[in-house]
Design a protein around this motif. Structure first.
Motif, PDB file in Angstrom:
ATOM      1  N   ASP A 194      62.800  75.367  80.499  1.00  0.00           N
ATOM      2  CA  ASP A 194      63.893  74.801  81.289  1.00  0.00           C
ATOM      3  C   ASP A 194      63.421  73.664  82.188  1.00  0.00           C
ATOM      4  O   ASP A 194      64.233  72.897  82.687  1.00  0.00           O
ATOM      5  CB  ASP A 194      64.548  75.888  82.139  1.00  0.00           C
ATOM      6  CG  ASP A 194      65.343  76.866  81.272  1.00  0.00           C
ATOM      7  OD1 ASP A 194      65.650  76.501  80.122  1.00  0.00           O
ATOM      8  OD2 ASP A 194      65.622  77.982  81.737  1.00  0.00           O
ATOM      9  N   SER A 195      62.124  73.568  82.436  1.00  0.00           N
ATOM     10  CA  SER A 195      61.615  72.533  83.318  1.00  0.00           C
ATOM     11  C   SER A 195      61.503  71.214  82.576  1.00  0.00           C
ATOM     12  O   SER A 195      61.585  71.147  81.356  1.00  0.00           O
ATOM     13  CB  SER A 195      60.243  72.938  83.872  1.00  0.00           C
ATOM     14  OG  SER A 195      59.314  73.080  82.811  1.00  0.00           O
TER      15      SER A 195
ATOM     16  N   ARG B 151      61.565  65.830  68.876  1.00  0.00           N
ATOM     17  CA  ARG B 151      61.442  66.909  69.864  1.00  0.00           C
ATOM     18  C   ARG B 151      60.778  68.140  69.250  1.00  0.00           C
ATOM     19  O   ARG B 151      59.901  68.760  69.869  1.00  0.00           O
ATOM     20  CB  ARG B 151      62.824  67.262  70.405  1.00  0.00           C
ATOM     21  CG  ARG B 151      63.359  66.268  71.427  1.00  0.00           C
ATOM     22  CD  ARG B 151      64.778  66.607  71.831  1.00  0.00           C
ATOM     23  NE  ARG B 151      65.258  65.721  72.885  1.00  0.00           N
ATOM     24  CZ  ARG B 151      66.536  65.582  73.213  1.00  0.00           C
ATOM     25  NH1 ARG B 151      67.461  66.262  72.556  1.00  0.00           N
ATOM     26  NH2 ARG B 151      66.893  64.758  74.188  1.00  0.00           N
ATOM     27  N   ILE B 152      61.203  68.485  68.047  1.00  0.00           N
ATOM     28  CA  ILE B 152      60.613  69.650  67.380  1.00  0.00           C
ATOM     29  C   ILE B 152      59.123  69.422  67.130  1.00  0.00           C
ATOM     30  O   ILE B 152      58.297  70.321  67.319  1.00  0.00           O
ATOM     31  CB  ILE B 152      61.350  69.931  66.053  1.00  0.00           C
ATOM     32  CG1 ILE B 152      62.765  70.446  66.335  1.00  0.00           C
ATOM     33  CG2 ILE B 152      60.582  70.942  65.208  1.00  0.00           C
ATOM     34  CD1 ILE B 152      63.607  70.621  65.092  1.00  0.00           C
TER      35      ILE B 152
ATOM     36  N   PRO C 103      57.780  77.521  71.446  1.00  0.00           N
ATOM     37  CA  PRO C 103      58.958  77.828  70.630  1.00  0.00           C
ATOM     38  C   PRO C 103      60.054  76.781  70.822  1.00  0.00           C
ATOM     39  O   PRO C 103      60.326  76.344  71.940  1.00  0.00           O
ATOM     40  CB  PRO C 103      59.403  79.199  71.160  1.00  0.00           C
ATOM     41  CG  PRO C 103      58.160  79.814  71.706  1.00  0.00           C
ATOM     42  CD  PRO C 103      57.372  78.667  72.284  1.00  0.00           C
ATOM     43  N   VAL C 104      60.661  76.376  69.735  1.00  0.00           N
ATOM     44  CA  VAL C 104      61.698  75.340  69.789  1.00  0.00           C
ATOM     45  C   VAL C 104      62.886  75.825  70.618  1.00  0.00           C
ATOM     46  O   VAL C 104      63.361  76.950  70.449  1.00  0.00           O
ATOM     47  CB  VAL C 104      62.159  74.959  68.370  1.00  0.00           C
ATOM     48  CG1 VAL C 104      63.323  73.977  68.431  1.00  0.00           C
ATOM     49  CG2 VAL C 104      60.996  74.364  67.585  1.00  0.00           C
ATOM     50  N   SER C 105      63.341  74.965  71.536  1.00  0.00           N
ATOM     51  CA  SER C 105      64.443  75.327  72.431  1.00  0.00           C
ATOM     52  C   SER C 105      65.327  74.105  72.667  1.00  0.00           C
ATOM     53  O   SER C 105      64.836  72.971  72.769  1.00  0.00           O
ATOM     54  CB  SER C 105      63.889  75.846  73.761  1.00  0.00           C
ATOM     55  OG  SER C 105      64.915  75.958  74.724  1.00  0.00           O
ATOM     56  N   ASP C 106      66.623  74.336  72.785  1.00  0.00           N
ATOM     57  CA  ASP C 106      67.560  73.249  73.094  1.00  0.00           C
ATOM     58  C   ASP C 106      67.399  72.771  74.538  1.00  0.00           C
ATOM     59  O   ASP C 106      67.885  71.694  74.899  1.00  0.00           O
ATOM     60  CB  ASP C 106      69.001  73.714  72.875  1.00  0.00           C
ATOM     61  CG  ASP C 106      69.298  73.986  71.398  1.00  0.00           C
ATOM     62  OD1 ASP C 106      68.609  73.401  70.547  1.00  0.00           O
ATOM     63  OD2 ASP C 106      70.203  74.799  71.113  1.00  0.00           O
ATOM     64  N   ASN C 107      66.725  73.577  75.358  1.00  0.00           N
ATOM     65  CA  ASN C 107      66.555  73.222  76.774  1.00  0.00           C
ATOM     66  C   ASN C 107      65.323  72.358  77.025  1.00  0.00           C
ATOM     67  O   ASN C 107      65.039  72.003  78.164  1.00  0.00           O
ATOM     68  CB  ASN C 107      66.452  74.498  77.615  1.00  0.00           C
ATOM     69  CG  ASN C 107      67.713  75.332  77.553  1.00  0.00           C
ATOM     70  OD1 ASN C 107      68.809  74.798  77.489  1.00  0.00           O
ATOM     71  ND2 ASN C 107      67.570  76.652  77.544  1.00  0.00           N
TER      72      ASN C 107
END
Length: 423
Positions: free
Chosen positions: A8-9, A194-195, A204-208
């Protein structure tokens, strides 16, 4: 820090690199290898000390006895105890060379680890810049779509008023569809970028996942004039792969010294003490143990006479290994020099191309603005407008590419100069 908080950061380049270096499997494997080298070094040093062994034995024996006229088995038993120690006094410095070689292996492992870290850091930098590049592509395309949508609305009004032909209207509409497709492709490239970065970081891949957008000034050109010799001299003194190649050559030189030790005699000393007990003797158990103590001390000299060319073969192989290590060092230096030569050329050409792209974009933007205004006024048709529009898109794309090529070329040069990677 928990994983969800990290995702999230906002990630800076430095934070991405630091995180990747703690999670990367190759780095962690190198660290484990270095621990092995440390264990081997401690084991080599321990060879200087005397060995010590203790043994305890219990024996049972039976024999036939016919003293009473009857056949049968008579049994007896016994115990024996011993403690022995040995030490190598002379082995033509083989142990000393093994210890030095083991210590050099630790040093080599550390340089290998640093080389791996640098390689990963460069990969993270490239992936980070790919995201920034893709984001700018998306923003530029979105701006183009807004502009083309405005022109399409105007063209629709003029078409309804029979001021332009259906062909002119359809061409502007086709341009908007093309730009929307370009936007979809740009968004896909951004997602892939991004991935790629997250996977390089073992995250781990995250939308955030979000990265920090550094302030990259428009006047990027630092007008550098890199000198190959100066950069190469600096890199020779700091790059871990160069130091590692030198250490590996030194390690190979000890292989020959260790092999040559096989031509010389080995002098060893040994000492021990033993005692025993047997049931045949009528003396008490502890009495026999006490009276049967036998200390011993001695030397042994092992002289090689004929070893089926094993030692000579080891020496010959060690010499070849040293020559190979020399060539590896030369190759490593040559590779570094060639990379620096290419990097210097890349900086010079990237600066020239960036300035040319800026100038071209400025002129094309001015012409495009005039075309927009003239198209609104109905002075030019859709073909001329779309040509101007296409030229602007191409110029903007070339400027964006030259901008990030210039940034990359500077960062590669900083890497060879030992300047930490940052944005």
């Amino acid at each position: 820090m928990p994983l969800f908080m990290q995702q999230d950061s906002v990630w800076t380049l430095e934070k991405c690199i630091d995180y990747a270096l703690t999670r990367n499997i190759q780095v962690r494997k190198n660290i484990l290898s270095n621990r092995q080298f440390q264990v081997y070094s401690e084991q080599a040093k321990a060879q200087r000390f005397p060995s010590a062994n203790a043994s305890v034995g219990q024996n049972f024996n039976w024999s036939k006895s016919t003293a009473t006229g009857e056949s049968g088995l008579t049994g007896n038993y016994g115990s024996n105890f011993s403690v022995n120690s040995g030490i190598t006094i002379f082995n033509a410095s083989k142990l000393t060379n093994l210890i030095k070689q083991a210590e050099l292996s630790i040093e080599s492992g550390n340089y290998s680890l640093e080389t791996t870290k640098e390689s990963i850091s460069l990969s993270i930098l490239d992936a980070y810049l790919q995201i920034l590049y893709a984001e700018e592509q998306v923003r530029n395309t979105e701006k183009q779509i807004v502009s083309t949508t405005s022109q399409l609305n105007l063209a629709e009004e003029r078409f309804n008023l029979k001021a332009i032909s259906q062909t002119d209207y359809a061409q502007v509409k086709s341009q908007l569809a093309s730009e929307k497709l370009t936007l979809a492709n740009s968004q896909s490239q951004l997602a892939i970028a991004r991935i790629t970065l997250e996977q390089l970081m073992e995250l781990p891949v995250s939308d955030n996942f979000k990265i920090l957008h550094p302030d990259i000034a428009e006047s990027l050109n630092q007008s550098r004039t890199p000198d190959v010799k100066s950069v190469y001299d600096v890199a020779l003194g700091i790059k871990p792969q160069i130091k590692n190649a030198s250490i590996n050559k030194e390690i190979a030189s000890y292989d020959e010294k260790i092999a040559r030790a096989g031509l010389f005699p080995v002098l060893s000393a040994s000492a021990g003490i033993s005692s025993q007990y047997t049931s045949v003797n009528s003396t008490s158990y502890f009495g026999q143990i006490n009276d049967g103590i036998y200390p011993s001390f001695g030397f042994s000299l092992s002289i090689p006479i004929y070893q089926k060319k094993q030692v000579k073969t080891s020496i010959a192989v060690a010499k070849i290994g040293y020559q190979n290590a020399e060539l590896s060092e030369i190759d490593t230096k040559n590779t570094l020099r060639k990379n620096i030569e290419q990097a210097c050329v890349d900086v010079s050409s990237a600066q020239i191309k960036y300035e040319a792209s800026k100038e071209n974009y400025s002129a094309t933007l001015e012409a495009s603005n005039l075309s927009d205004e003239r198209f609104k006024q109905g002075v030019i048709n859709s073909v001329d407008y779309l040509v101007s529009k296409t030229n602007l898109i191409v110029a903007e794309s070339e400027l964006l590419q030259s901008k990030y090529n210039l940034i990359v070329s500077y960062k590669i040069m900083d890497y060879y100069m030992g300047i930490p990677l940052s944005l």
